[in-house]
Design a protein around this motif. Sequence first.
Motif, PDB file in Angstrom:
ATOM      1  N   LEU A  96       3.194   6.475  -0.521  1.00 56.06           N
ATOM      2  CA  LEU A  96       2.456   5.320  -0.009  1.00 56.06           C
ATOM      3  C   LEU A  96       3.318   4.474   0.916  1.00 56.06           C
ATOM      4  N   ILE A  97       4.566   4.278   0.549  1.00 55.04           N
ATOM      5  CA  ILE A  97       5.464   3.457   1.363  1.00 55.04           C
ATOM      6  C   ILE A  97       5.712   4.105   2.720  1.00 55.04           C
ATOM      7  N   GLY A  98       5.715   5.434   2.766  1.00 54.16           N
ATOM      8  CA  GLY A  98       5.897   6.134   4.029  1.00 54.16           C
ATOM      9  C   GLY A  98       4.705   5.936   4.955  1.00 54.16           C
ATOM     10  N   ALA A  99       3.493   5.969   4.388  1.00 57.90           N
ATOM     11  CA  ALA A  99       2.289   5.737   5.192  1.00 57.90           C
ATOM     12  C   ALA A  99       2.294   4.329   5.762  1.00 57.90           C
ATOM     13  N   ARG A 100       2.740   3.371   4.954  1.00 54.51           N
ATOM     14  CA  ARG A 100       2.823   1.984   5.442  1.00 54.51           C
ATOM     15  C   ARG A 100       3.841   1.837   6.560  1.00 54.51           C
ATOM     16  N   ASP A 101       5.033   2.378   6.346  1.00 52.96           N
ATOM     17  CA  ASP A 101       6.112   2.203   7.314  1.00 52.96           C
ATOM     18  C   ASP A 101       5.786   2.880   8.645  1.00 52.96           C
TER      19      ASP A 101
ATOM     20  N   MET B 121       5.926  -3.987  -1.290  1.00 54.47           N
ATOM     21  CA  MET B 121       5.701  -3.001  -2.346  1.00 54.47           C
ATOM     22  C   MET B 121       6.812  -3.111  -3.388  1.00 54.47           C
ATOM     23  N   ARG B 122       6.450  -2.908  -4.622  1.00 59.65           N
ATOM     24  CA  ARG B 122       7.409  -2.905  -5.726  1.00 59.65           C
ATOM     25  C   ARG B 122       7.125  -1.686  -6.590  1.00 59.65           C
ATOM     26  N   HIS B 123       8.159  -0.881  -6.816  1.00 59.01           N
ATOM     27  CA  HIS B 123       8.035   0.321  -7.644  1.00 59.01           C
ATOM     28  C   HIS B 123       6.927   1.241  -7.131  1.00 59.01           C
ATOM     29  N   GLY B 124       6.827   1.329  -5.810  1.00 56.84           N
ATOM     30  CA  GLY B 124       5.868   2.245  -5.206  1.00 56.84           C
ATOM     31  C   GLY B 124       4.437   1.763  -5.169  1.00 56.84           C
ATOM     32  N   LYS B 125       4.207   0.493  -5.569  1.00 56.65           N
ATOM     33  CA  LYS B 125       2.854  -0.049  -5.574  1.00 56.65           C
ATOM     34  C   LYS B 125       2.776  -1.318  -4.732  1.00 56.65           C
ATOM     35  N   LEU B 126       1.597  -1.555  -4.137  1.00 56.84           N
ATOM     36  CA  LEU B 126       1.398  -2.750  -3.326  1.00 56.84           C
ATOM     37  C   LEU B 126       1.413  -3.996  -4.198  1.00 56.84           C
ATOM     38  N   THR B 127       2.049  -5.053  -3.682  1.00 54.95           N
ATOM     39  CA  THR B 127       2.038  -6.316  -4.419  1.00 54.95           C
ATOM     40  C   THR B 127       0.727  -7.069  -4.197  1.00 54.95           C
TER      41      THR B 127
END
Length: 208
Positions: A38-43, A120-126
Amino acid sequence: NPAHAVRGPKHSVKKGKTSVLTAEEMRTLLDSIDTAKLIGARDRALIALMGYTFARVGAVIQMKVEDYYIQNRRGWVRLHEKGGKVNELPCHHNLEQSLEEWFSRSGLAAEPNAPLFSTMRHGKLTGRHPMAQAEVYQMIRRRAVAAGIATKISCHSFRATGITVYLQNGGKLEVAQQMAGHESARTTGLYDRRNDAVALDEIERVVF
């Protein structure tokens, strides 16, 4: 004052100091980001947005989900730039693909007032906390190192990179000015690094 009539030399800046990437380096950077996470898609969506629209990082991190919308069957973005200006631009098809993937993976489409790029924290959106500019910078540096890019880039590098590549491919300076939201074409010209390639070609003529 005996020095009253003395005028010093005028300081003229014709090229900015922001480091830029080549089109090949930009492609390498985007392709190196693993969007399976998920973080890769965001970045990747964030970096693509800055590169394809010449947007300032401040405008990007202020965006809400509703600032990406469909018009005439194409994705558009609404950027809130400095001085209260609103700049609306159609998306390049690669940018549209990255944003659509981000929406699909994050489920943000159902939350129009949520930040488009949240922390994001621990792979999840805040959820309700947009990324800070310092966080974007750290992410960019981390992604550049992972992609093997030696150039020390900043958030502003994508603005300069986008403008330079656009002009290299036959784009018009006045259109780049409009896309970048600059008051003057002279300001836009500071981001134009086409002469760097000319200088490199010429310096290689010095053969010992």
